[in-house]
Design a protein around this motif. Structure first.
Motif, PDB file in Angstrom:
ATOM      1  N   UNK A 511      66.122  30.000  60.479  1.00  0.00           N
ATOM      2  CA  UNK A 511      65.375  31.129  59.924  1.00  0.00           C
ATOM      3  C   UNK A 511      63.888  31.052  60.288  1.00  0.00           C
ATOM      4  N   UNK A 512      63.315  29.850  60.161  1.00  0.00           N
ATOM      5  CA  UNK A 512      61.889  29.688  60.474  1.00  0.00           C
ATOM      6  C   UNK A 512      61.635  29.931  61.955  1.00  0.00           C
ATOM      7  N   UNK A 513      62.481  29.354  62.808  1.00  0.00           N
ATOM      8  CA  UNK A 513      62.330  29.508  64.249  1.00  0.00           C
ATOM      9  C   UNK A 513      62.402  30.980  64.641  1.00  0.00           C
ATOM     10  N   UNK A 514      63.397  31.705  64.117  1.00  0.00           N
ATOM     11  CA  UNK A 514      63.544  33.114  64.472  1.00  0.00           C
ATOM     12  C   UNK A 514      62.355  33.937  63.983  1.00  0.00           C
ATOM     13  N   UNK A 515      61.888  33.677  62.771  1.00  0.00           N
ATOM     14  CA  UNK A 515      60.769  34.454  62.237  1.00  0.00           C
ATOM     15  C   UNK A 515      59.485  34.209  63.022  1.00  0.00           C
ATOM     16  N   UNK A 516      59.252  32.952  63.444  1.00  0.00           N
ATOM     17  CA  UNK A 516      58.072  32.680  64.263  1.00  0.00           C
ATOM     18  C   UNK A 516      58.154  33.435  65.581  1.00  0.00           C
ATOM     19  N   UNK A 802      63.324  28.973  54.208  1.00  0.00           N
ATOM     20  CA  UNK A 802      62.620  29.694  55.271  1.00  0.00           C
ATOM     21  C   UNK A 802      61.599  30.668  54.721  1.00  0.00           C
ATOM     22  N   UNK A 803      61.980  31.370  53.659  1.00  0.00           N
ATOM     23  CA  UNK A 803      61.037  32.306  53.024  1.00  0.00           C
ATOM     24  C   UNK A 803      59.810  31.559  52.493  1.00  0.00           C
ATOM     25  N   UNK A 804      60.031  30.409  51.861  1.00  0.00           N
ATOM     26  CA  UNK A 804      58.908  29.657  51.295  1.00  0.00           C
ATOM     27  C   UNK A 804      57.962  29.177  52.395  1.00  0.00           C
ATOM     28  N   UNK A 810      52.839  29.327  55.894  1.00  0.00           N
ATOM     29  CA  UNK A 810      52.256  29.951  57.078  1.00  0.00           C
ATOM     30  C   UNK A 810      51.610  31.301  56.792  1.00  0.00           C
ATOM     31  N   UNK A 811      51.708  31.766  55.538  1.00  0.00           N
ATOM     32  CA  UNK A 811      51.077  33.025  55.161  1.00  0.00           C
ATOM     33  C   UNK A 811      51.486  34.164  56.094  1.00  0.00           C
ATOM     34  N   UNK A 812      52.772  34.254  56.374  1.00  0.00           N
ATOM     35  CA  UNK A 812      53.279  35.279  57.280  1.00  0.00           C
ATOM     36  C   UNK A 812      54.440  36.006  56.604  1.00  0.00           C
ATOM     37  N   UNK A 813      54.914  37.037  57.265  1.00  0.00           N
ATOM     38  CA  UNK A 813      56.040  37.794  56.725  1.00  0.00           C
ATOM     39  C   UNK A 813      57.353  37.059  57.005  1.00  0.00           C
ATOM     40  N   UNK A 814      58.384  37.423  56.240  1.00  0.00           N
ATOM     41  CA  UNK A 814      59.692  36.799  56.421  1.00  0.00           C
ATOM     42  C   UNK A 814      60.755  37.876  56.459  1.00  0.00           C
ATOM     43  N   UNK A 815      61.663  37.765  57.411  1.00  0.00           N
ATOM     44  CA  UNK A 815      62.804  38.665  57.528  1.00  0.00           C
ATOM     45  C   UNK A 815      64.052  37.808  57.690  1.00  0.00           C
ATOM     46  N   UNK A 816      65.079  38.096  56.900  1.00  0.00           N
ATOM     47  CA  UNK A 816      66.318  37.323  57.008  1.00  0.00           C
ATOM     48  C   UNK A 816      66.995  37.618  58.338  1.00  0.00           C
TER      49      UNK A 816
END
Length: 856
Positions: A511-516, A802-804, A810-816
């Protein structure tokens, strides 16, 4: 217990161990894998740290380095450097556009341009090490002027290939032309340079005199590499430099820490991977607990006999604690051997692929650390089932029942488990060096285990209800599977825990890798500029703006004056001594961008304080980025001292504003009132927003008209960052695989432990008329349901983690991201199914009569 009472316990434990280690394969494998993962990661980290320490001078390019921003050393500063050094080499570093016009007949289709990181050197370079060039040329021959006075340069192979160059081709930097003499195969001090936006070009500094690239205000750095006499106290030299030139903004490094950025990165990623290894060890702990519980069940008759003969509960506890302790040492020893062997044997094979030197050998520190983790984990997870067995009544044991077993161990054992757990988390925080991350990670693992255990309980209850549902009548295989999932055999918690934690770690990383990647590659084109243009001179700015704004396809052009400075004091306290939040330490490392403005910028949003009047002419004021300013301990009225062009400027914080660096626009940590920089040489930075089709023609026109201006294509920078993230993601995936492999071992152990129950279950089903196919189908459905359920919970835990990380850290947006989630569900179900089927053959082959007679 007294030593006298331990002697009989030791004798009994030793005699029982003579019977072999049957049933302890999972126990040993779980401990060995977890310990090996931690030891291997720690060994690699120590190897890189050892290589950096041993090769510090070679990495740095000298014994020490003094670096200046926007300028070279003044005569008195150079005299100080010459006094302490036996040899000095001057290196100039900056960005520029390299241009190749193509064949003289114009058949090449127009000039080729590429951003490059230029390094200007002198005849003394490199003080330590050697530059390796293609064709066997020496660096001196490759850079020297030819008979016509044209200087040579060398380029990184990637840049040569990108521009379609051949040896001997002319290349322009600024308004000067050079000859490509060779490819730069090895740059001796490449690891000390940090992050660069373009491949390297290297030439003599004197060759840059007529290029118009080093005009006043241009963004460049000058580093003086020093070779000092043996025995020189580098710490004393650094202190003397700071005292002699306190306001010069000189940055010092020496061979003790030749590449601090690399060292810090290695420390951080190593600490993170060790924590991932601890997740694998925690997963192994689940297997340890299951193996101990299964072993204690098989020792029913032995324990009953001992209690009948008068053995006390504490003696029983000591007997099996000794056994578990000895077996734990065997598993830990195997893990340490494996963790030391893998980096030592395989490390040298991959050493050439690392960007920094690594000294691979056996390091005691990581092994001690991994061993301590292993000992604590083994006893934390073994104490619970051992303590429960201590209090079981002999009569209940003879009946192979559990009526006498406590739901919870005695308070003393619970306290012991709590103390050992706190010690494990404390050691992780201490060894990792980032206690916040360690505590957060430990909390996440504990939370995941609790969530998985609760999910297993809920799944059991739901399955029991569904098995009795009228809607499933006629689906005997499914009802049998649901009944087994909801049964009291203990299989459900084991499978959900064993698979769940490993899959949760993988899900979180996915999740983190994809969101970045989504932020970098998908969101950027919608709201990021096409180019950053830097080093726009004051007299070039009007023409540059007219040309850019008139170009077809250009949507917006923003500019701002730009200087760079080093923060030297905060509230009159030296920056290196100030108490700041760790998250803002990067602000004080190196130089930072500074701008000025009379009116509040259009993209600025003040959160506290007021902007100065447009005609303000008083003492220096500064607008500071709010988040970083708070982390530095600043408030309205605080003072910040910044060294710019060798001069200290002390400004008072007038306001804070929100700065969003993620929009890739023009943003500065510090914006001052214009009067501060009256008469100071500086350049401008520009961002140009355009359609993708216009990017190529725009670059050709502007770079052709203004050859000294450097253009940074945002898509290329994003691609470079994405490649760096891929390397980081690969490392974390390798670390997470240790957790998954351990979970699979625990899963196989749980399936093996349940084989005896399945033999009996299959015999009963055959007796009442069930076919082998129906029994096998029920076994398969049971395993697939358990695996899919574990994966579903893992996805929820991974998505939460991943959301956390994305929003909180990272103060960024999160999308599942659903694709990796579906893969994890399928993988979890398949893993559980294969493990279940692997141990279904014996139950299906067993004859009912023989099984039932043996059971009686």
């Amino acid at each position: 217990m007294t030593p006298a009472s331990l002697r009989p316990a030791w004798r009994i434990a030793r005699r029982e161990l003579r019977g072999g280690l049957k049933g302890f394969g999972v126990f040993l494998a779980c401990l060995a894998l977890g310990v090996a993962a931690i030891a291997a990661v720690g060994s690699v980290r120590s190897a890189i740290s050892g290589g950096l320490a041993a090769e510090g001078a070679r990495i740095l390019g000298g014994d020490a380095e003094a670096k200046f921003t926007y300028r070279g050393a003044e005569p008195e500063e150079r005299a100080w450097l010459d006094e302490i050094a036996t040899e000095v080499s001057e290196v100039v570093d900056f960005r520029s556009m390299a241009v190749h016009d193509g064949p003289p007949d114009g058949s090449g289709g127009g000039p080729e341009r590429a951003l490059t990181q230029v390094k200007g050197v002198d005849a003394a370079y490199p003080l330590i090490g050697e530059a390796e060039l293609s064709g066997g040329l020496t660096l001196a021959d490759a850079l020297a002027p030819d008979a016509q006075g044209r200087y040579g340069l060398v380029m990184a192979p990637a840049l040569v290939a990108r521009m379609g160059l051949e040896i001997g081709d002319p290349v322009r930097l600024g308004v000067a032309e050079y000859e490509l003499r060779a490819e730069l195969l090895t740059e001796p001090d490449s690891a000390s340079g940090g992050f660069g936006l373009g491949p390297r070009t290297l030439l003599l500094t004197e060759a840059l005199e007529n290029s118009e690239l080093l005009a006043p205000g241009t963004l460049y750095e000058v580093a003086y590499r020093l070779r000092v006499p043996e025995g020189t106290d580098l710490s004393a030299a650094a202190e003397d430099l700071a005292k002699t030139f306190p306001d010069a903004g000189i940055r010092w490094r020496d061979r003790r820490n030749g590449a601090p950025g690399v060292a810090n990165f290695v420390q951080r990623i190593g600490a993170f991977l060790v924590l991932v290894g601890l997740a694998a060890l925690a997963m192994g702990g689940v297997g340890v607990s299951a193996a101990v519980r299964s072993y204690m069940e098989r020792k029913t008759e032995t324990i009953a006999t001992l209690k009948t003969l008068g053995a006390e509960g504490r003696t029983i506890f000591a007997v099996y604690l000794i056994q578990i302790g000895l077996l734990a040492l065997v598993g830990i020893a195997l893990g340490l051997a494996l963790g030391a062997l893998i980096p030592t044997v395989l490390g040298p094979l991959f050493a050439d692929r690392l960007p920094v030197p690594a000294l691979f050998k056996v390091y005691a520190g990581p092994l001690w650390e991994a061993g301590l983790y292993g000992v604590l984990t083994a006893f934390i997870f073994a104490l619970w089932p051992l303590a429960q067995a201590r209090d079981v009544r002999a009569a209940a044991l003879y009946r192979e029942a559990v009526e006498g077993m406590r739901a919870l161990p005695r308070a003393a054992y619970l306290i012991a488990i709590g103390v050992l757990s706190a010690a494990l988390v404390g050691l992780a925080a201490w060894f990792s060096g980032v206690w916040q991350l360690a505590l957060g990670f430990a909390g996440g693992v504990v939370g995941a285990l609790i969530l998985l255990r609760a999910a297993a309980w809920g799944l059991s209850r739901l399955s029991r209800r569904l098995a009795r549902a009228k809607t499933l009548r006629g689906r005997s295989s499914l009802r049998l599977a649901l009944g087994a999932v909801g049964g009291p055999t203990g299989e459900t918690p084991g499978v959900v825990l064993s698979l769940g934690l490993g899959l949760a770690v993988l899900a979180a990383i996915g999740q983190i890798d994809w969101n970045l990647r989504d932020i970098i590659t998908r969101e950027l084109p919608d709201r990021a500029p096409a180019y950053f243009f830097v080093d726009v001179q004051n007299d070039q700015l009007p023409g540059f703006l007219d040309s850019a704004e008139a170009f077809e396809g250009v949507e917006q052009v923003n500019t701002a004056p730009m200087l760079r400075g080093v923060i030297t004091r905060l509230n009159d306290v030296p920056a290196r001594e100030a108490e700041i939040d760790e998250g803002a330490s990067w602000v004080l490392r190196g130089d930072r961008g500074v701008s000025y403005a009379a009116a509040i910028p259009s993209n600025a949003r003040l959160t506290e304080g007021d902007w100065w009047p447009e005609d303000y002419a008083g003492p220096p004021l500064v607008s500071f980025a709010e988040e970083e300013g708070r982390q530095l301990g600043l408030s309205i009225g605080s003072t910040v001292t910044v060294n710019i062009l060798g001069r200290d400027v002390t400004a008072t914080v007038a306001n804070f504003r929100i700065v969003d660096f993620s929009d890739m626009g023009i943003n500065f940590l510090m914006v001052m009132n214009p009067g501060v920089f009256a008469g100071a040489p500086h350049t401008h930075i520009a961002t140009v927003y355009s359609t993708e089709d216009a990017e190529g023609p725009l670059l050709r026109d502007l770079a052709g008209a203004y050859p000294n201006i450097s253009a940074v294509r945002v898509r290329d920078a994003a691609q470079q960052l994405s490649e760096g993230l891929e390397d980081l993601a690969a490392a974390t995936r390798w670390g997470a695989s240790a957790t998954l492999i351990t979970g699979l071992v625990v899963l196989i152990g749980a399936a093996a432990a349940g084989e005896r129950r399945r033999v009996y279950e299959a015999a009963i089903l055959k007796t009442v008329g069930a076919s082998r196919g129906r029994i096998l189908k029920s076994f398969a459905l049971r395993s697939a349901l358990l695996g899919a359920s574990a994966a579903g919970v893992a996805i929820a835990a991974g998505a939460l983690a991943g959301w956390y990380v994305m929003t909180g850290v990272m103060q960024a947006s999160y999308v599942f991201e659903p694709v990796s989630a579906l893969i994890i569900v399928g993988g979890g179900a398949a893993a559980s199914l294969l493990a279940g089927l692997l141990f279904a053959l014996r139950p299906l082959a067993a004859r009912p009569a023989r099984v039932l007679r043996a059971r009686d």
